[in-house]
Enzyme design. Structure first.
Site, PDB file in Angstrom:
ATOM      1  N   ASP A  75       0.930  -1.229   0.004  1.00 51.05           N
ATOM      2  CA  ASP A  75      -0.166  -0.001  -0.176  1.00 51.05           C
ATOM      3  C   ASP A  75       0.963   1.212  -0.114  1.00 51.05           C
ATOM      4  O   ASP A  75       1.721   1.366   0.634  1.00 51.05           O
ATOM      5  CB  ASP A  75      -0.989   0.003   1.221  1.00 51.05           C
ATOM      6  CG  ASP A  75      -2.120   1.236   1.176  1.00 51.05           C
ATOM      7  OD1 ASP A  75      -2.996   0.717   0.518  1.00 51.05           O
ATOM      8  OD2 ASP A  75      -1.811   2.133   1.959  1.00 51.05           O
ATOM      9  N   ASN A  78      -3.206  12.972  -4.317  1.00 51.37           N
ATOM     10  CA  ASN A  78      -4.641  13.432  -4.880  1.00 51.37           C
ATOM     11  C   ASN A  78      -4.825  14.704  -4.488  1.00 51.37           C
ATOM     12  O   ASN A  78      -5.308  15.762  -5.306  1.00 51.37           O
ATOM     13  CB  ASN A  78      -5.826  12.457  -4.750  1.00 51.37           C
ATOM     14  CG  ASN A  78      -5.459  10.932  -5.578  1.00 51.37           C
ATOM     15  OD1 ASN A  78      -4.830  11.278  -6.697  1.00 51.37           O
ATOM     16  ND2 ASN A  78      -5.835  10.010  -4.902  1.00 51.37           N
ATOM     17  N   HIS A  80      -6.113  14.301  -9.060  1.00 58.82           N
ATOM     18  CA  HIS A  80      -6.204  13.076  -9.340  1.00 58.82           C
ATOM     19  C   HIS A  80      -5.445  12.443 -10.603  1.00 58.82           C
ATOM     20  O   HIS A  80      -5.046  11.092 -10.623  1.00 58.82           O
ATOM     21  CB  HIS A  80      -7.877  12.722  -9.480  1.00 58.82           C
ATOM     22  CG  HIS A  80      -8.631  12.792  -8.207  1.00 58.82           C
ATOM     23  ND1 HIS A  80      -8.368  11.672  -7.435  1.00 58.82           N
ATOM     24  CD2 HIS A  80      -9.332  13.662  -7.611  1.00 58.82           C
ATOM     25  CE1 HIS A  80      -9.319  11.965  -6.322  1.00 58.82           C
ATOM     26  NE2 HIS A  80      -9.663  13.082  -6.627  1.00 58.82           N
ATOM     27  N   ASP A 102      -3.027   9.452 -10.706  1.00 58.51           N
ATOM     28  CA  ASP A 102      -3.103   8.243 -11.750  1.00 58.51           C
ATOM     29  C   ASP A 102      -1.701   8.081 -12.202  1.00 58.51           C
ATOM     30  O   ASP A 102      -1.246   6.932 -12.559  1.00 58.51           O
ATOM     31  CB  ASP A 102      -4.066   8.565 -12.945  1.00 58.51           C
ATOM     32  CG  ASP A 102      -5.519   8.630 -12.441  1.00 58.51           C
ATOM     33  OD1 ASP A 102      -5.662   7.752 -11.494  1.00 58.51           O
ATOM     34  OD2 ASP A 102      -6.421   8.892 -13.065  1.00 58.51           O
ATOM     35  N   GLU A 130      -4.698   2.205  -4.184  1.00 60.31           N
ATOM     36  CA  GLU A 130      -3.245   2.490  -4.137  1.00 60.31           C
ATOM     37  C   GLU A 130      -2.959   0.929  -3.608  1.00 60.31           C
ATOM     38  O   GLU A 130      -1.506   1.013  -3.027  1.00 60.31           O
ATOM     39  CB  GLU A 130      -2.731   3.383  -3.218  1.00 60.31           C
ATOM     40  CG  GLU A 130      -3.075   3.575  -1.979  1.00 60.31           C
ATOM     41  CD  GLU A 130      -4.479   4.365  -1.785  1.00 60.31           C
ATOM     42  OE1 GLU A 130      -4.523   4.301  -0.540  1.00 60.31           O
ATOM     43  OE2 GLU A 130      -5.327   4.466  -2.535  1.00 60.31           O
TER      44      GLU A 130
END
Length: 297
Positions: free
Chosen positions: A174, A182, A187, A191, A217
């Site tokens: 993680d 973000n 965002h 990405d 994630e």
């Protein structure tokens, strides 16, 4: 010396079909009936090889489709080979090579070329089916396997490990403080960071390891035939590689780190779900201990 490769583009050409329809028509119909029984590409090619054996004996075959990164082979390698590039209406259907220890005769090659016409439509359908499955099992952002794929692949690897009594390790990963990416950069930046992470994982793990984007994630890696120590070493290698990702093209101050939990299968009674949960629990211990670290269950 090995026989030179024979290259042939098999196309959806009425003249070609008419010319070859006179050759081994009963065999062609019999072969076509058999090939229409499956949409699974591996099975289709195995069936074709098995059925063609009675007319053109061979030791093995190789099939590859470079565009979609697909390779299938069966039987044994041999020095003499005939090679075919398969197309239909300008659509690339891949390349098929048959191999054996003695040369193929001209009459065998003519017969094989006729029989290959029976493979074209079933092969096209099998490729469409394969691509549909890949789409269903692939995360569209990263190109990794998705959560849906994890269930079926995990079951397969678990059964194999149980049957062969080999270790199976699981890594749950993680990204640390990913929400801040973000929130602070948007965002689109998030990405882009996920794509970089996925690429880093693909470049760092072994060819036999299987990577999944589990959600958001979070990622999962299955390590077959790998004990806890090997899982830990790979997890540390991944953690350091993630630290070294260059994110300057996303944001000048952006740095990514990863917390990782590792668990190895207990062969006595443990299910895939229990194994995954132990790895997930180890991940959260890594988070509580300060993040950017590996914890083994």
């Amino acid at each position: 010396m090995s026989q030179e490769q024979v290259k042939l583009a098999v196309i959806d050409n009425p003249a070609f079909e008419k010319q070859n329809a006179k050759i081994q028509q009963p065999q062609r119909m019999e072969l076509l009936t058999v090939l229409q029984t499956t949409l699974v590409l591996d099975q289709l090619l195995q069936l074709f090889s098995r059925e063609v054996q009675q007319w053109v004996p061979h030791d093995g075959f190789k099939y590859r489709h470079e565009t979609i990164g697909l390779a299938v082979q069966g039987g044994r390698q041999a020095h003499h080979r005939c090679h075919y590039t398969l197309t239909m209406e300008e659509q690339n259907l891949g390349e098929l090579t048959l191999q054996r220890r003695k040369r193929f005769s001209e009459s065998e090659l003519r017969g094989l070329e006729s029989l290959l016409c029976c493979l074209i439509y079933p092969l096209r359908n099998a490729l469409l089916y394969y691509q549909a499955l890949q789409s269903a099992y692939t995360d569209p952002l990263t190109g990794l396997y998705n959560r849906t794929a994890l269930h079926s692949v995990f079951q397969r690897e678990w059964k194999l490990a149980q049957r062969q009594k080999t270790p199976l390790s699981v890594l749950v990963l993680d990204s640390d403080y990913f929400k801040q990416i973000n929130d602070n950069h948007g965002h689109a930046a998030g990405d882009a960071a996920l794509i970089k992470i996925a690429h880093c994982l693909e470049q760092t793990v072994r060819a036999s390891d299987i990577i999944f984007r589990y959600g958001g994630e979070e990622f999962v890696i299955l390590l077959n035939n790998t004990p806890a120590e090997g899982g830990y070493l790979l997890a540390e290698r991944v953690r350091r590689a993630i630290q070294d990702i260059d994110c300057s093209d996303i944001a000048p101050d952006l740095r990514i780190t990863m917390s990782i939990g590792v668990a190895v299968l207990n062969h006595s009674e443990e299910t895939p779900e229990q194994l995954l949960k132990r790895a997930d629990d180890a991940l959260y211990r890594a988070k509580r201990q300060g993040r950017d670290r590996v914890v083994v269950a």
